[in-house]
Design a protein around this motif. Structure first.
Motif: not given
Length: 74
Positions: A42, A46, A59, A61-62, A64-66, A68-69, A73
């Motif tokens: 993860r 980034l 993308t 955004e995808q 970044r979303h993954e 920052l998890k 999780r």
């Protein structure tokens, strides 16, 4: 608790254990090594460039979303 609740709890417990075994995908992998692997990958997401993300089909955004998890999780 009635008998039906006991059965549901037992089945739910078995489902959770089965899901946990599927999550530990590498042979001999422990929960902590899974967490370390998730954290590492993860963090790496980034740092990828837009071209590298394009290569893996994500993308920004995808990623970044993954990325920052939290490691715990799925």
């Amino acid at each position: 608790m009635n008998g039906m609740s006991d059965v549901r709890l037992a089945l739910h417990s078995q489902e959770l254990e089965a899901a946990q075994e599927r999550t530990l995908s590498m042979p001999g992998e422990t929960r902590w090594s899974l967490f370390r692997r998730r954290r590492h990958t993860r963090k790496a997401l980034l740092t990828l460039t837009r071209e590298q993300l394009l290569d893996v089909g994500l993308t920004a955004e995808q990623a970044r979303h993954e990325g920052l998890k939290p490691f715990w999780r799925d």
